[in-house]
Write an enzyme that holds these catalytic residues in place. Structure first.
Site, PDB file in Angstrom:
ATOM      1  N   TYR A 109       0.738  -1.736   0.166  1.00 41.44           N
ATOM      2  CA  TYR A 109       0.326  -0.009   0.110  1.00 41.44           C
ATOM      3  C   TYR A 109       0.738   1.229  -0.183  1.00 41.44           C
ATOM      4  O   TYR A 109       0.273   2.545  -0.954  1.00 41.44           O
ATOM      5  CB  TYR A 109      -1.178  -0.090   0.982  1.00 41.44           C
ATOM      6  CG  TYR A 109      -1.611   0.903   1.124  1.00 41.44           C
ATOM      7  CD1 TYR A 109      -2.817   1.352   0.373  1.00 41.44           C
ATOM      8  CD2 TYR A 109      -1.040   2.156   2.791  1.00 41.44           C
ATOM      9  CE1 TYR A 109      -4.068   2.490   1.210  1.00 41.44           C
ATOM     10  CE2 TYR A 109      -2.137   3.500   2.371  1.00 41.44           C
ATOM     11  CZ  TYR A 109      -3.743   3.273   1.883  1.00 41.44           C
ATOM     12  OH  TYR A 109      -4.504   4.631   1.475  1.00 41.44           O
ATOM     13  N   LYS A 128       1.056   4.469  -2.777  1.00 45.62           N
ATOM     14  CA  LYS A 128       0.944   5.471  -2.285  1.00 45.62           C
ATOM     15  C   LYS A 128       1.989   6.861  -2.850  1.00 45.62           C
ATOM     16  O   LYS A 128       1.734   8.036  -3.199  1.00 45.62           O
ATOM     17  CB  LYS A 128       0.502   6.028  -1.495  1.00 45.62           C
ATOM     18  CG  LYS A 128      -1.261   4.653  -0.614  1.00 45.62           C
ATOM     19  CD  LYS A 128      -1.753   5.854  -1.284  1.00 45.62           C
ATOM     20  CE  LYS A 128      -3.773   4.969  -1.430  1.00 45.62           C
ATOM     21  NZ  LYS A 128      -4.130   6.103  -2.412  1.00 45.62           N
TER      22      LYS A 128
END
Length: 265
Positions: free
Chosen positions: A167, A171
């Site tokens: 994740y 990002k």
């Protein structure tokens, strides 16, 4: 030369007569942004995978006197992404503001344990779908003289993580995507930016704030000694979407209550 800003500074935050798509806007940060945009005068497209959840937000906006429509879309599917924009343009005309908020995180733990399938899903949904969306709406924005793209990133993209590795990579990539797109489309009047929220009290982040140990660590590192609410992100999104942010592009606004500068444990 660009015209002078409105005499009333608050007029700079108006989205009157603008059309905005906010992905993942049936709840959490996306919902808060969609409501803020509608209250600023925008025609807002509420979209997520569940049509009934989108309809509930539309009902709230209309009850408040705003204008919105619901279009269900799974952003991991390119045909649905393209159909989302097609339907928006058919209903409201070309898009002025795009907020890429929808994201996934199917795995919580060390990267040594993530499957290829889970890793690919994170990259496809959190990065590639954003590129699909921008590539579809940007030509229309350019044709009308400009627009704004806001990608919701995360402070996870600024730091290392033992449990949010994939994740966090996605990002960080979103921040680079915004920089690249700002260069590619800037001469056409399109601004592209990221917002990097800290820990926000949403269903998406519940695994973090609902864990007493994780919450305590977050509070200890926060100068404000609290985690965020979805509404704490909406104001920054409105700034970037509106004329008030007309000289901001290619950057990432960190909205984390000071967590990344460190608190006093």
């Amino acid at each position: 030369m660009r015209p002078l800003a409105p005499e009333n500074p608050m007029d700079s935050f108006s989205l009157k007569d603008k059309t905005a798509i906010v992905t993942g806007s049936s709840r959490g940060i996306g919902r808060a942004i969609a409501l803020a945009f509608a209250r600023a005068g925008a025609r807002v497209v509420i979209t997520s995978r569940k049509a009934d959840a989108c309809a509930a937000v539309v009902d709230q906006i209309r009850t408040e006197g705003g204008e919105a429509t619901a279009i269900a879309c799974n952003i991991s599917r390119k045909d649905e992404v393209l159909a989302l924009v097609d339907q928006t343009e058919a209903h409201y005309g070309s898009v002025d503001v795009l907020v890429c908020n929808a994201a996934v995180n199917p795995y919580y733990g060390p990267m040594s344990g993530i499957t290829d399938e889970a890793f690919s899903k994170v990259m496809d949904v959190n990065i590639r779908s954003n590129l699909w969306l921008v590539n579809r709406v940007a030509p229309g924005m350019a044709a009308k003289g400009g627009g704004s793209v806001v990608i919701i990133s995360s402070i996870a993209g600024l730091t290392g993580s033992r449990v949010l590795g994939a994740y966090a990579i996605s990002k960080a990539a979103d921040m680079q995507l915004a920089r690249n797109l700002a260069l590619e489309w800037g001469k056409q009047g399109i601004r592209t930016n990221c917002i990097a929220p800290g820990l926000i009290k949403t269903d998406f982040a519940k695994a973090l704030w609902d864990n007493p140990d994780t919450l305590a660590a977050a509070l200890a590192s926060s100068p404000l000694h609290r985690i965020g609410e979805p509404e704490d992100i909406a104001g920054a999104a409105l700034l970037l979407a509106s004329e008030a942010g007309r000289f901001i592009t290619g950057t990432t606004l960190v909205i984390d209550g000071g967590a990344t500068v460190g608190g006093e444990a």
